[in-house]
Scaffold this motif. Structure first.
Motif, mmCIF file in Angstrom:
data_model
loop_
_atom_site.group_PDB
_atom_site.id
_atom_site.type_symbol
_atom_site.label_atom_id
_atom_site.label_comp_id
_atom_site.label_asym_id
_atom_site.label_seq_id
_atom_site.Cartn_x
_atom_site.Cartn_y
_atom_site.Cartn_z
ATOM 1 N N MET A 131 0.839 -1.204 0.000
ATOM 2 C CA MET A 131 0.000 0.000 0.000
ATOM 3 C C MET A 131 0.874 1.255 0.000
ATOM 4 O O MET A 131 1.941 1.248 0.600
ATOM 5 C CB MET A 131 -0.902 -0.036 1.233
ATOM 6 N N ILE A 132 0.402 2.274 -0.660
ATOM 7 C CA ILE A 132 1.235 3.476 -0.809
ATOM 8 C C ILE A 132 0.740 4.575 0.133
ATOM 9 O O ILE A 132 -0.300 4.448 0.794
ATOM 10 C CB ILE A 132 1.223 3.995 -2.261
ATOM 11 N N THR A 133 1.501 5.661 0.183
ATOM 12 C CA THR A 133 1.105 6.815 0.997
ATOM 13 C C THR A 133 0.535 7.891 0.087
ATOM 14 O O THR A 133 0.633 7.821 -1.139
ATOM 15 C CB THR A 133 2.318 7.411 1.721
ATOM 16 N N SER A 134 0.018 8.918 0.726
ATOM 17 C CA SER A 134 -0.590 9.999 -0.051
ATOM 18 C C SER A 134 0.459 10.723 -0.890
ATOM 19 O O SER A 134 0.149 11.221 -1.976
ATOM 20 C CB SER A 134 -1.294 10.984 0.880
ATOM 21 N N SER A 135 1.692 10.778 -0.415
ATOM 22 C CA SER A 135 2.677 11.529 -1.214
ATOM 23 C C SER A 135 2.987 10.780 -2.509
ATOM 24 O O SER A 135 3.180 11.398 -3.553
ATOM 25 C CB SER A 135 3.932 11.842 -0.396
ATOM 26 N N GLU A 136 3.018 9.442 -2.432
ATOM 27 C CA GLU A 136 3.220 8.674 -3.661
ATOM 28 C C GLU A 136 2.035 8.901 -4.628
ATOM 29 O O GLU A 136 2.226 9.071 -5.832
ATOM 30 C CB GLU A 136 3.356 7.181 -3.311
ATOM 31 N N TYR A 137 0.835 8.905 -4.060
ATOM 32 C CA TYR A 137 -0.351 9.184 -4.897
ATOM 33 C C TYR A 137 -0.216 10.549 -5.578
ATOM 34 O O TYR A 137 -0.439 10.687 -6.792
ATOM 35 C CB TYR A 137 -1.606 9.113 -4.039
ATOM 36 N N ARG A 138 0.166 11.561 -4.813
ATOM 37 C CA ARG A 138 0.298 12.908 -5.392
ATOM 38 C C ARG A 138 1.402 12.931 -6.450
ATOM 39 O O ARG A 138 1.278 13.588 -7.490
ATOM 40 C CB ARG A 138 0.614 13.930 -4.291
ATOM 41 N N LYS A 139 2.472 12.199 -6.183
ATOM 42 C CA LYS A 139 3.569 12.167 -7.145
ATOM 43 C C LYS A 139 3.087 11.555 -8.466
ATOM 44 O O LYS A 139 3.372 12.048 -9.557
ATOM 45 C CB LYS A 139 4.734 11.352 -6.564
ATOM 46 N N ARG A 140 2.345 10.455 -8.360
ATOM 47 C CA ARG A 140 1.839 9.817 -9.583
ATOM 48 C C ARG A 140 0.960 10.764 -10.386
ATOM 49 O O ARG A 140 1.041 10.847 -11.602
ATOM 50 C CB ARG A 140 1.024 8.572 -9.232
ATOM 51 N N LEU A 141 0.083 11.460 -9.667
ATOM 52 C CA LEU A 141 -0.801 12.421 -10.368
ATOM 53 C C LEU A 141 0.016 13.443 -11.139
ATOM 54 O O LEU A 141 -0.309 13.802 -12.280
ATOM 55 C CB LEU A 141 -1.673 13.177 -9.360
ATOM 56 N N SER A 142 1.093 13.920 -10.499
ATOM 57 C CA SER A 142 1.872 15.018 -11.095
ATOM 58 C C SER A 142 2.559 14.566 -12.378
ATOM 59 O O SER A 142 2.945 15.400 -13.197
ATOM 60 C CB SER A 142 2.900 15.519 -10.085
ATOM 61 N N LYS A 143 2.722 13.245 -12.553
ATOM 62 C CA LYS A 143 3.421 12.754 -13.739
ATOM 63 C C LYS A 143 2.493 12.528 -14.936
ATOM 64 O O LYS A 143 2.954 12.219 -16.029
ATOM 65 C CB LYS A 143 4.115 11.423 -13.405
ATOM 66 N N LEU A 144 1.219 12.633 -14.711
ATOM 67 C CA LEU A 144 0.289 12.346 -15.815
ATOM 68 C C LEU A 144 0.335 13.460 -16.855
ATOM 69 O O LEU A 144 0.586 14.633 -16.538
ATOM 70 C CB LEU A 144 -1.139 12.171 -15.277
ATOM 71 N N ARG A 145 0.065 13.066 -18.096
ATOM 72 C CA ARG A 145 -0.022 14.020 -19.207
ATOM 73 C C ARG A 145 -1.050 15.100 -18.899
ATOM 74 O O ARG A 145 -2.088 14.814 -18.283
ATOM 75 C CB ARG A 145 -0.451 13.242 -20.467
ATOM 76 N N ARG A 146 -0.825 16.314 -19.332
ATOM 77 C CA ARG A 146 -1.731 17.431 -19.029
ATOM 78 C C ARG A 146 -2.927 17.424 -19.993
ATOM 79 O O ARG A 146 -2.901 18.065 -21.030
ATOM 80 C CB ARG A 146 -0.995 18.764 -19.120
#
Lengths: 492, 492, 492, 492
Positions: free
Chosen positions: A1-16
């Protein structure tokens, strides 16, 4: 299971590929912060000391890998899982004061687990194998998903294939060697801009003429051709009053402009009878989620009403007791009937458990009929102040603050600052864009009361009930007495 | 287990202490026939081929003797027993189109099983031993009982010991060497004139000043000093139309005019805190019965409404669907929440299972709030005919029958005779003394909505709910998050 | 104007064409006594000293003769007449605790006054002249009338001319030189067996194919071919408790078995568009009557509830105040909107005043939606006693009376005898055949809520309301702002 | 009469005593624009060609000067004036889609006209003369006013003189030779920051101990010591879609920090019984205003619902008809009962007409109970789109607009642009701060349903109603039958 910071990091990498109010925006745009914070919170809850007692509720053991996973990624393996998911939904909604957002993912995933298996049984396809491959990654990496179900639907009285524009329901436009191409748009698509995966499923039963509309796929949220036009709300926007959040909602009109989907992500492809099955099954799981989240929403509004009564010095007055009882009844009838839905759940061929159709739908319908009434009760007990409270800047301004402090004083047992916090928060949840969205979501989210009516009547054997009457009226009845609505023989 | 003829024989042997409309009457007086037929029916159901599939529901294994007994005499030994009793109640009510009458006995017996044990644990008394002795005969001989709970109560705002006349609540007036003497009257005492045993329990919590009112006894229905002044109703009184029954209700004002009770039948004697416990516990069991019988009553009214729609040729019309859905929601919310009450039941020290307080009460309250509304729906769909249908004599009279046959013809798919049966029966259940009694019983039987409100608020931890709100409002909360209303951890 | 004894004498002279429960009966049969007493009462009211202050309300000046007549025979000549008729209805219903019965006559008569005139204007017929001749006798001799409107209607979804049997709607079967012959049956025909005249009018709009059904006639109640099959109720049937009445209801299935009607009594004969006009106009007048009688019925139930609160010693308790307020709102919204209907009334070409369609219908619909709710409130405040009160014989019996006296004692400020009277009467109005009939009449009498809905939507200019929205939404609107629902420009 | 530009000019000249979100602001601050535009609109309406047909409704003849004045400055001289004011309120609210704001002024002014006269009659004071002097300028110069009534009230269960801080109700703190000094704060003070005059009146009945709180004054909005802390909303904030407005609401916490009031503006000064009279009388006039504005608000919401049905292609569907009928009933019961209130109005000693207490209150209470339900209906028919509609910027953005245009297409008879306008406006009125404020104002504005309940029960003669029941129950009644709730003898 991941933490919220990993979740936020993943979001930031998505195409705009997200648009809002005329601009292409980043996924950490402050206007979407309310929704992002909620999903982030779900990642932190399993290790939150505040919620230590509920760890078993928040996590589960994967039936694929045996690993401990977030329950938001779990396929229900038992009636206990159905009951626990209902609990998890209620608990987690309490933490954020609204929709917990990740139910979309668990509900669409469970629905796909059942229908891919059934389609394979009938047609010898390999949808379930593809699905389980995808699921393994989903569970192992604690991924987030939404569910893109509601088509824009064009003119309401017409069916998908009767619309002037076939794209008004998402459909397959081309079959390639390595996958398919889809086109259309989904609306009211909660959380699509803030998750990694977008499962796409049909919105209704399909006819034989509508095979191209009977598809189930999963699409990465930033895939080529996907465009997300966002509306979002945020509440708890206090500046200096120490509130959690901010939390809020994120929805999108999700455009699929000739999106390519490789075979490994195609879970249904024209088997029209299973298209309808999938549409109804997701709705069913999601309505069972409502038997957890809707009572939680009532709890929030009831807590708000009780808090207002405390501030106003009217706790214990008879009319306050009347109204709070009303709210308790709403939450407990809804939740209790959700328990009955779980207890009467059945095991699908795939091994996944499915809650009872009738109990889920009467519970959801009842909730939907009461949401505006609950805001009414809150307004009744709060009085007019949430509508006319001076803004937070005036509370901060030394020229006006003394007046506000002096004239906000009510129940002497509650500090004026806490009264101010209470009234400001009630303003946040009752006199904002968020309030309107919660009201409308309360009516329509997971299916409007009319949709539940159709499900309730469809699932009900009225002839058996009519036979009770006929026997009593002395009208001959051909068959022996039986009655279907008694609930499961308990295995307790 | 006995048959209905044995039950009727026992009734006929009782001392003549029943009064009606100015006369002392026999227990087989035709005016009480409706009620007698219902209880008689409960004796025949376990061997009724029509109900063969439900035999396990209708019978149980005694925890005292291991023998197969009527479930109406059983002490609940598990959650499964609670669920099955709820089912039994619904099924059996379907057979008679109304209250099944013997729930009073099972509910008072279960309550006594719990409270006698608890009182003994605290005071070293031997109430439970006495109770079990009595219970053994009760189960072995398949006896019938009611429950005399509701005192006449005098001026409502005054407590028992404040009344001008202490007899306005039943109380002990003398202690003798071999037992006690009680005086007072119970009202709305359903079925007392047509059962063998009258358990007598308190109607409310008692204070320390009210020890003499805190008594629990069982009294043979024809004991010296007991006088039963009866009101009764009957429906299904067709002459030649082949209807079952007639069924109906029997209530009495039950007078205890210095009634002697030997010690062996005294189950509580002044332990005032257990007096209140017993009052609430019977009410709780009885409200759980309502989660079975009230949905059954809705089923009967819904079946009636659907039958009327069929006769009128309007089945499938949207407004009919709306109203039937409304009724389904009433029955299933009520029944589903009753399931939740059973699932969340707890084992008392005596081993008896007790359903959850909150779920029982919200379910019963919801039912009570809907009963008049259901009659409204039936009237809406039936039209005016149940109010103005020519009498059965005119249907028999060769001079008028051709007119009635000609002019009653509606849906051509239903024979006029069956239409006539249908309308006459709906008249029976909606335009008679019986209808009024069912409506009032629907509101007040087992406790009026206001009583449930008191129970609901009393059992609810509002501070926990308020804390949800406080956290969201940024108001400091001293304790860790927890929430009580999540339901039992499932043992499934 | 005549007295009640003259009315009774006239009834006794009518041909014996009334049937009940298998027998041909006299019009003074005790089972019809309840209805007869009500109409008799209307004849005595204008000279009743108790009602002296209301004499101007109860009588009017004939526009034909200038003589003082009963207002029940009057044609409304002004808005004041409409207002006064509404008042008369409320006052007179108070005296008998239910329907005053003679409204049927005044409403059908006013409707005929308008439509005969309009038909004559279009077709040069002489219906109005015939009508006025008949009316002169009707007023001069203070005659009683009902209105036979509701056809038996066969299969509901089919129109009159589509039924398998054309007689399922009353129609003309033959035209003779001196009149016409009609056949069919009317149902729910209130009071036909206890009045002198039966006006017969259509039940709905008629198409061109349905000219034979578009007739209006008046028929003496004992004419050859008329047969009245009766259902009746009676309440206030105390033996020795000094109550007024007994009062009750009388309805019939009224058979027209080839009834000859001479030309002088034919007021419409195939002018189908006026058939619908007449049907709607009678309904409209009758719904305006409901704006008087329904508040009166609420007054009776509210008075009963307040009396129960007094007996129970709970007057002034908050929940009692809540419920009484609810009832006041029902009566005053209904009556107030009836006033608006009168104030916005319009003068027809004949000079007769017609109340406003919308206000009459919203008022009647609101009343119909609340009737069961009002019985619910009464039950709530009364408690269970009206359902289980020992019978009057037990009150008389010296062996049981002391018990009943002792144990009925509640509020010490009310004598036990008066408490007994109060509870017995509330039993009369809530747990009897009469109660069921009042409930169903409350829903369907004068048109069910669904009929009012059709009238309300039909009369409403939704485009104007939509235009308000369009302007605010920035959607171009072609016409200048105007709004129809503002009420008449007052002439005050 | 003046124009809107003169009104705006006057506002701009007022002293800067308005605060919002931490800053002192100008009265033409864009955040208050919504409210200013509404009052400005009232100045332009009498000469608006669109409203030419309603000129007589919008203007009146001053009883002081005979000049033509705005009806918003008029003292009601007849029942016709009461009826016309109700009409004016409905019409003008239609134009702005919400509260018309100037009703506060007309209602407080009429209340003062009555009470100053009555106080003078009793005490020989000269309040009425002072008032009329002030009124002459008010009418001649077409001034705007609000009404500062609702005190902050501190701890609810305590009376004014029992509060820990006497300033929690506005009161006189000093009497000077040339006037008085007042201190305290009023809340929910609609429109105070955008009008010229602030009338200040008591919020409740006062006791003899509360003479200092029993004052009535008028204060220029920018007088020394007055500080206005503002909350405001705005809707119809489309950028390029051609909508009227923007309109909105402006409320303030109005601080009176030792404000000096010269004798000429003191209209009551310690005559405590008239303090209560004034409080109730303003509330009464204002509730009569609600019988106009609340139906208008229903018209707006109903128009919105009908427009949504049109866009969705579901006009004419049965469930849409059901819900629209529901809304028509709400508006017409409320408005119709308001007509009855006017018709039964009475002339005060001052010559001013006062509407009926009961009808005003039942109408207002009914409206208040329905407001959330109406938003529920709108949500039901609109579907989820108002909650998730992409923002206007995305409609303008060429990259996203084609998608929105393509996928918003519904009923082909309505252009997509007009559909977009419709959905955006419905979003404006249902998912914004404005929506929450309208909902809460719908419940509490002019007095919450509980306040109306107190007024309704207080004005009702329950003994007369109970006597109806007693007579029917055979219980002796000492007085002759009479009944108060019949409405005025019509003078028509």
């Amino acid at each position: 299971m991941i933490t919220s910071s990993e979740y936020r990091k993943r979001l930031s990498k998505l195409r705009r590929n997200v648009y809002m109010d005329g601009q292409r925006i980043d996924r950490d745009d402050p206007r979407m912060e309310g929704g992002v914070n909620i999903i982030a919170k779900t990642y932190d809850m399993p290790t939150d000391p505040e919620l230590k007692d509920y760890e078993d509720v928040l996590t589960a053991k994967s039936h694929l890998t045996g690993k401990k996973i977030s329950r938001f990624c779990h396929i229900h393996q038992s009636i206990a899982d159905l009951l626990t998911k209902q609990k998890m939904t209620r608990i987690t909604c309490h933490q954020v004061g609204g929709c917990i957002a990740r139910c979309m993912g668990i509900d669409s995933t469970n629905a796909n687990s059942v229908v891919t298996y059934e389609a394979d049984q009938k047609y010898g396809t390999e949808y379930n194998k593809r699905f389980l491959n995808w699921l393994r990654d989903f569970q192992d990496n604690d991924r987030s998903a939404c569910c893109a179900q509601t088509d824009v639907k064009g003119n309401r009285p017409w069916r998908p294939h009767e619309q002037l524009d076939p794209d008004l329901y998402v459909h397959k436009v081309e079959t390639l060697s390595d996958g398919i191409v889809i086109r259309g748009a989904k609306v009211h698509n909660s959380n699509a801009p803030i998750v990694e995966w977008i499962p796409v499923i049909p919105t209704r039963r399909m006819t034989e003429d509508e095979r191209d509309w009977a598809i189930s796929v999963v699409v990465p949220a930033d895939t080529e051709g996907v465009k997300l036009i966002v509306s979002a709300t945020r509440f708890n926007t206090h500046k200096n009053l120490g509130t959690p959040g901010p939390y809020g909602t994120v929805d999108s009109m999700t455009i699929f402009d000739n999106v390519f989907v490789p075979w490994e992500h195609v879970f249904l492809n024209g088997e029209y009878e299973f298209g309808g099955r999938l549409a109804l099954l997701f709705a069913l799981y999601h309505r069972h989620s409502y038997t957890g989240c809707k009572p939680a929403m009532t709890d929030v509004l009831m807590g708000a009403a009780a808090l207002m009564a405390e501030c106003n010095g009217i706790e214990g007055k008879p009319h306050v007791g009347d109204r709070l009882t009303d709210m308790i009844c709403t939450s407990e009838l809804c939740y209790g009937t959700g328990i009955a839905a779980a207890i009467n759940g059945e095991r699908a061929a795939s091994g996944t458990y499915i809650p009872d159709v009738s109990y889920c739908n009467v519970s959801r319908k009842y909730a939907g009929q009461n949401i505006y009434h609950e805001f009414d009760i809150l307004a009744d007990i709060a009085g007019g102040m949430p509508a006319t409270l001076p803004l937070e800047g005036d509370w901060e301004n030394p020229e006006t603050r003394p007046y506000i402090e002096k004239y906000m004083a009510r129940n002497p047992d509650v500090s004026v600052e806490n009264q101010h916090r209470a009234f400001r928060w009630v303003q946040d949840i009752s006199c904002t864009e968020f309030a309107g969205v919660m009201q409308i979501a309360g009516v329509h989210g997971g299916g409007s009361p009319r949709m539940e009516q159709i499900a309730i009547l469809g699932a009900y054997d009225m002839e058996k009930t009519k036979n009770i009457a006929k026997r009593l009226a002395g009208i001959p009845v051909d068959e022996k007495y039986s009655f279907g609505r008694l609930g499961a023989t308990p295995k307790l």
